[in-house]
Motif scaffolding. Structure first.
Motif, PDB file in Angstrom:
ATOM      1  N   ASN A  47       0.803  -1.217   0.000  1.00 14.73           N
ATOM      2  CA  ASN A  47       0.000   0.000   0.000  1.00 14.73           C
ATOM      3  C   ASN A  47       0.836   1.268   0.000  1.00 14.73           C
ATOM      4  O   ASN A  47       0.290   2.367  -0.025  1.00 14.73           O
ATOM      5  CB  ASN A  47      -0.940   0.026   1.205  1.00 14.73           C
ATOM      6  N   SER A  48       2.143   1.138   0.009  1.00 17.54           N
ATOM      7  CA  SER A  48       2.999   2.311   0.146  1.00 17.54           C
ATOM      8  C   SER A  48       2.944   3.231  -1.063  1.00 17.54           C
ATOM      9  O   SER A  48       3.159   4.425  -0.933  1.00 17.54           O
ATOM     10  CB  SER A  48       4.443   1.892   0.396  1.00 17.54           C
ATOM     11  N   GLY A  49       2.631   2.702  -2.212  1.00 17.05           N
ATOM     12  CA  GLY A  49       2.571   3.531  -3.400  1.00 17.05           C
ATOM     13  C   GLY A  49       1.221   4.147  -3.656  1.00 17.05           C
ATOM     14  O   GLY A  49       1.039   4.921  -4.579  1.00 17.05           O
ATOM     15  N   THR A  50       0.255   3.845  -2.801  1.00 10.87           N
ATOM     16  CA  THR A  50      -1.086   4.380  -3.015  1.00 10.87           C
ATOM     17  C   THR A  50      -1.250   5.701  -2.290  1.00 10.87           C
ATOM     18  O   THR A  50      -0.640   5.947  -1.267  1.00 10.87           O
ATOM     19  CB  THR A  50      -2.164   3.396  -2.499  1.00 10.87           C
ATOM     20  N   ASN A  51      -2.080   6.539  -2.832  1.00 11.72           N
ATOM     21  CA  ASN A  51      -2.375   7.812  -2.221  1.00 11.72           C
ATOM     22  C   ASN A  51      -3.818   7.772  -1.739  1.00 11.72           C
ATOM     23  O   ASN A  51      -4.735   7.745  -2.564  1.00 11.72           O
ATOM     24  CB  ASN A  51      -2.182   8.948  -3.238  1.00 11.72           C
ATOM     25  N   PRO A  52      -4.051   7.768  -0.411  1.00 14.94           N
ATOM     26  CA  PRO A  52      -5.429   7.643   0.078  1.00 14.94           C
ATOM     27  C   PRO A  52      -6.300   8.853  -0.257  1.00 14.94           C
ATOM     28  O   PRO A  52      -7.508   8.772  -0.231  1.00 14.94           O
ATOM     29  CB  PRO A  52      -5.251   7.509   1.582  1.00 14.94           C
ATOM     30  N   HIS A  53      -5.681   9.974  -0.611  1.00 11.53           N
ATOM     31  CA  HIS A  53      -6.422  11.185  -0.937  1.00 11.53           C
ATOM     32  C   HIS A  53      -5.922  11.709  -2.288  1.00 11.53           C
ATOM     33  O   HIS A  53      -5.116  12.627  -2.332  1.00 11.53           O
ATOM     34  CB  HIS A  53      -6.238  12.249   0.144  1.00 11.53           C
ATOM     35  N   PRO A  54      -6.376  11.119  -3.377  1.00 13.09           N
ATOM     36  CA  PRO A  54      -5.892  11.567  -4.676  1.00 13.09           C
ATOM     37  C   PRO A  54      -6.237  13.028  -4.952  1.00 13.09           C
ATOM     38  O   PRO A  54      -7.264  13.526  -4.497  1.00 13.09           O
ATOM     39  CB  PRO A  54      -6.578  10.634  -5.670  1.00 13.09           C
ATOM     40  N   ALA A  55      -5.359  13.655  -5.643  1.00 16.53           N
ATOM     41  CA  ALA A  55      -5.578  15.076  -5.997  1.00 16.53           C
ATOM     42  C   ALA A  55      -6.712  15.183  -7.007  1.00 16.53           C
ATOM     43  O   ALA A  55      -6.905  14.302  -7.830  1.00 16.53           O
ATOM     44  CB  ALA A  55      -4.296  15.658  -6.578  1.00 16.53           C
ATOM     45  N   PRO A  56      -7.474  16.268  -6.944  1.00 13.92           N
ATOM     46  CA  PRO A  56      -8.520  16.494  -7.940  1.00 13.92           C
ATOM     47  C   PRO A  56      -7.895  16.552  -9.348  1.00 13.92           C
ATOM     48  O   PRO A  56      -6.751  16.962  -9.498  1.00 13.92           O
ATOM     49  CB  PRO A  56      -9.127  17.825  -7.559  1.00 13.92           C
TER      50      PRO A  56
END
Length: 100
Positions: free
Chosen positions: A88-97
């Motif tokens: 999960n380290s490469g995932t962004n839990p809050h993606p940019a708009p």
């Protein structure tokens, strides 16, 4: 993990190193009531942590250790948690708009 390129391995480790290290400290500290086991030859208790400015970390990790102790996790489950942290380290839990 070993099938990944060196660059990908380094990227995963760089983004997840803190979680992986904390899980290691938690697992090694499970048998102890008041100590944090950073390594076989480095066990720090409350007063030592206070003296070096790590009292907040000490208190937080003791709470985490108590939770994992209640779950009675074994070594394989901790290894699985480390793998999840890496995966999960490469995932962004809050993606940019999209417009950014």
């Amino acid at each position: 993990f070993s099938a990944l390129s060196l660059g990908d391995q380094m990227g995963l480790l760089q983004s997840a190193w803190m979680e992986v290290l904390i899980l290691g400290v938690v697992f090694r500290s499970l048998p102890y009531d008041e100590g944090l086991v950073y390594a076989d030859d480095l066990i720090m208790e409350r007063e030592q942590c206070r003296m070096v400015g790590l009292l907040d970390l000490y208190c937080t990790l003791l709470q985490l250790i108590a939770k994992y102790r209640k779950l009675q996790l074994d070594k394989e489950e901790f290894v699985t948690l480390k793998a999840v942290a890496l995966a999960n380290s490469g995932t962004n839990p809050h993606p940019a708009p999209p417009n950014l």
